[in-house]
Design a protein around this motif. Structure first.
Motif, PDB file in Angstrom:
ATOM      1  N   MET A  85       0.813  -1.164   0.047  1.00 31.29           N
ATOM      2  CA  MET A  85      -0.087   0.218   0.159  1.00 31.29           C
ATOM      3  C   MET A  85       0.685   1.250   0.151  1.00 31.29           C
ATOM      4  O   MET A  85       1.834   1.301   0.424  1.00 31.29           O
ATOM      5  N   SER A  86       0.049   2.358  -0.417  1.00 30.08           N
ATOM      6  CA  SER A  86       0.641   3.473  -0.255  1.00 30.08           C
ATOM      7  C   SER A  86      -0.287   4.647  -0.408  1.00 30.08           C
ATOM      8  O   SER A  86      -1.608   4.303  -0.493  1.00 30.08           O
ATOM      9  N   ASN A  87      -0.216   5.949  -0.246  1.00 29.94           N
ATOM     10  CA  ASN A  87      -1.162   7.104  -0.304  1.00 29.94           C
ATOM     11  C   ASN A  87      -0.862   8.173  -1.013  1.00 29.94           C
ATOM     12  O   ASN A  87       0.336   8.539  -0.896  1.00 29.94           O
ATOM     13  N   CYS A  88      -1.725   9.085  -1.454  1.00 27.95           N
ATOM     14  CA  CYS A  88      -1.653  10.347  -1.788  1.00 27.95           C
ATOM     15  C   CYS A  88      -2.601  11.108  -1.443  1.00 27.95           C
ATOM     16  O   CYS A  88      -3.975  10.649  -1.251  1.00 27.95           O
ATOM     17  N   GLY A  89      -2.615  12.706  -1.175  1.00 29.44           N
ATOM     18  CA  GLY A  89      -3.879  13.465  -0.778  1.00 29.44           C
ATOM     19  C   GLY A  89      -3.271  14.124   0.629  1.00 29.44           C
ATOM     20  O   GLY A  89      -2.234  13.666   1.253  1.00 29.44           O
ATOM     21  N   GLN A  90      -4.426  14.758   1.005  1.00 30.78           N
ATOM     22  CA  GLN A  90      -3.997  15.468   2.366  1.00 30.78           C
ATOM     23  C   GLN A  90      -4.153  14.439   3.497  1.00 30.78           C
ATOM     24  O   GLN A  90      -3.134  14.740   4.564  1.00 30.78           O
ATOM     25  N   LEU A  91      -4.670  13.163   3.180  1.00 27.91           N
ATOM     26  CA  LEU A  91      -4.657  12.037   4.219  1.00 27.91           C
ATOM     27  C   LEU A  91      -4.428  10.986   3.707  1.00 27.91           C
ATOM     28  O   LEU A  91      -4.698  10.645   2.343  1.00 27.91           O
ATOM     29  N   GLY A  92      -3.606   9.854   4.498  1.00 22.37           N
ATOM     30  CA  GLY A  92      -3.395   8.596   4.026  1.00 22.37           C
ATOM     31  C   GLY A  92      -3.902   7.625   5.179  1.00 22.37           C
ATOM     32  O   GLY A  92      -3.638   7.882   6.139  1.00 22.37           O
ATOM     33  N   ALA A  98      -8.277  11.762  -0.374  1.00 26.17           N
ATOM     34  CA  ALA A  98      -7.323  10.816   0.271  1.00 26.17           C
ATOM     35  C   ALA A  98      -7.442   9.825  -0.906  1.00 26.17           C
ATOM     36  O   ALA A  98      -8.582   9.682  -1.410  1.00 26.17           O
ATOM     37  N   CYS A  99      -6.418   9.201  -1.227  1.00 29.09           N
ATOM     38  CA  CYS A  99      -6.549   8.101  -2.421  1.00 29.09           C
ATOM     39  C   CYS A  99      -5.523   7.048  -1.789  1.00 29.09           C
ATOM     40  O   CYS A  99      -4.209   7.235  -1.839  1.00 29.09           O
TER      41      CYS A  99
END
Length: 213
Positions: free
Chosen positions: A62-69, A117-118
């Motif tokens: 997993m990973s994330n992008c956006g203001q929140l993860g 959040a993505c």
């Protein structure tokens, strides 16, 4: 369509249940731009296998992008503004992805969706996601928008209880699944990914899940 042909064809929206809509092949026309944006994100915040609160290693990277993860560790499941590996804010949600997610949500009947959040999930053959609800967000009036890339996956769409009957839907490269309204808190998951090869991602499936956290 036979899974020897892993990419979807663009076709009209398909209602799976009240509030759950499949948009077959919606991302195919933009796949090159999507992958370029995603690749830049993953260079900043590489995929990793997180730990569950019970100490197990998740089979999905997993990973994330956006203001929140979204993160998971011994302290529980939650959203965080910073990548726990680097200590830095998560990469910005690329504008093209934010715009597409809003467009896809509107096509499924959910106007005004703006993701902050993505979640980026990467499946290798054999990896899976057990039945679960997405309950860590603050606003359940907003839908979940998921884009599938790479190998096809068998998605389990259930009801409001874990033991509820569920249907299985094949999600192929370029498909977008939106669920909100009555389906927002449905139990759902991904069956173990079958072996295969996709021209863009090789022996992987990547899902981008856009949320309003």
């Amino acid at each position: 369509m036979d899974d020897l042909f892993p990419d979807s064809l663009v076709s009209p929206p398909l209602a799976l249940a009240p509030g759950a809509v499949l948009l077959p092949g919606q991302a195919l026309a933009q796949q090159d731009a999507i992958w370029q944006a995603l690749d830049q994100v993953l260079q900043q915040a590489p995929l990793r296998h997180m730990q569950t609160p019970g100490g197990h290693t998740m089979s999905v990277a997993m990973s994330n992008c956006g203001q929140l993860g979204w993160i998971s560790d011994q302290h529980g499941y939650r959203y965080s503004a910073k990548d726990p590996v680097s200590g830095l804010p998560w990469p910005e949600l690329p504008p093209i992805l934010a715009e597409l997610a809003s467009t896809w949500a509107g096509a499924a009947g959910f106007d005004g969706f703006h993701s902050n959040a993505c979640l980026i999930n990467c499946y290798a053959p054999g990896s899976r996601m057990s039945l679960h609800q997405d309950r860590d967000e603050r606003d359940f009036s907003q839908p979940i928008v998921t884009l599938s890339l790479g190998l096809p996956a068998r998605f389990m769409q259930g009801g409001g209880q874990r033991q509820s009957a569920h249907q299985k839907i094949t999600l192929r490269h370029g498909d977008v699944l939106v669920f909100g309204g009555p389906a927002r808190l449905c139990f759902h998951g991904i069956m173990p990914l079958a072996d295969g090869w996709h021209p863009l991602l090789g022996s992987r499936r990547i899902s981008l899940t856009f949320r309003c956290a």
